[in-house]
Design a protein around this motif. Structure first.
Motif, PDB file in Angstrom:
ATOM      1  N   ARG A   1       0.837  -1.216   0.000  1.00 49.02           N
ATOM      2  CA  ARG A   1       0.000   0.000   0.000  1.00 49.02           C
ATOM      3  C   ARG A   1       0.858   1.247   0.000  1.00 49.02           C
ATOM      4  O   ARG A   1       0.543   2.233  -0.663  1.00 49.02           O
ATOM      5  CB  ARG A   1      -0.938   0.000   1.212  1.00 49.02           C
ATOM      6  CG  ARG A   1      -2.107  -0.942   1.025  1.00 49.02           C
ATOM      7  CD  ARG A   1      -3.160  -0.802   2.075  1.00 49.02           C
ATOM      8  NE  ARG A   1      -3.757   0.530   2.073  1.00 49.02           N
ATOM      9  CZ  ARG A   1      -4.586   0.946   3.034  1.00 49.02           C
ATOM     10  NH1 ARG A   1      -4.917   0.144   4.021  1.00 49.02           N
ATOM     11  NH2 ARG A   1      -5.093   2.155   2.987  1.00 49.02           N
TER      12      ARG A   1
ATOM     13  N   ASP B   1       2.249   1.652  -3.452  1.00 50.89           N
ATOM     14  CA  ASP B   1       1.200   2.166  -4.339  1.00 50.89           C
ATOM     15  C   ASP B   1       1.028   3.666  -4.150  1.00 50.89           C
ATOM     16  O   ASP B   1       0.874   4.406  -5.121  1.00 50.89           O
ATOM     17  CB  ASP B   1      -0.133   1.450  -4.086  1.00 50.89           C
ATOM     18  CG  ASP B   1      -0.116  -0.001  -4.528  1.00 50.89           C
ATOM     19  OD1 ASP B   1       0.787  -0.382  -5.312  1.00 50.89           O
ATOM     20  OD2 ASP B   1      -0.991  -0.766  -4.065  1.00 50.89           O
TER      21      ASP B   1
ATOM     22  N   ASP C   1       3.880   5.457  -5.780  1.00 52.55           N
ATOM     23  CA  ASP C   1       3.676   5.572  -7.223  1.00 52.55           C
ATOM     24  C   ASP C   1       2.825   6.789  -7.580  1.00 52.55           C
ATOM     25  O   ASP C   1       2.933   7.329  -8.668  1.00 52.55           O
ATOM     26  CB  ASP C   1       3.013   4.305  -7.789  1.00 52.55           C
ATOM     27  CG  ASP C   1       3.963   3.124  -7.807  1.00 52.55           C
ATOM     28  OD1 ASP C   1       5.190   3.345  -7.754  1.00 52.55           O
ATOM     29  OD2 ASP C   1       3.467   1.981  -7.870  1.00 52.55           O
TER      30      ASP C   1
END
Length: 166
Positions: free
Chosen positions: A141, A144, A147
């Motif tokens: 997580r 992510d 990103d």
């Protein structure tokens, strides 16, 4: 010629005291910061900033139980702010109360932890406890979020995630 006396309203005094607390904290004058924040709390007990400032000051003084109390007051006034929950979690970590630290970090994540601080801390705690599945979940997580430009970078993020998902 007459003199004009400016009589500040309590809101102006409160703002001044709050700002002085912040300034004293920046200057590492913790005693003066505590005094300013406490006076600000006396004027306005419903604003989280003075409570949070007291928590930060006691955190600098390495007095996590005091900091925990003041961060708790800030959390009561601003329960939807992930920063308050992260601060509480760090105090719980400092006193070795890992279960409550995890609960607070999870609450921070629930309240949109924009920088991924709580995600990263949760992953590290679960990794230290040997729960690699949960560690990998929170590292993923966090990655992510990274990103999308918001997470905390940590070299162990990649290690734990890659070990479990290679």
């Amino acid at each position: 010629m007459t003199k004009t006396h400016l009589v500040p309203c309590p809101q102006q005094i409160w703002c001044y005291l709050l700002q002085m607390g912040h300034e004293y904290l920046e200057l590492k004058n913790t005693a003066a910061a505590i005094t300013a924040y406490r006076r600000a709390v006396d004027i306005n007990r419903r604003d989280y900033r003075a409570w949070y400032g007291l928590g930060q000051t006691y955190e600098i003084l390495q007095m996590p139980l005091y900091a925990l109390y003041y961060f708790g007051k800030a959390c009561e006034l601003r329960p939807y702010d992930s920063r308050m929950w992260t601060a509480m979690a760090e105090c719980y970590e400092a006193i070795g109360n890992i279960p409550n630290a995890i609960l607070c970090y999870e609450r921070a994540v629930t309240n949109r932890d924009p920088q991924g601080i709580a995600l990263n801390k949760l992953a590290k705690l679960y990794e230290a406890m040997g729960d690699m599945d949960k560690a990998a979940y929170y590292y993923k997580r966090n990655l992510d979020l990274l990103d999308h430009g918001g997470a905390v970078r940590s070299s162990s993020n990649f290690k734990a995630y890659n070990v479990n998902h290679s």
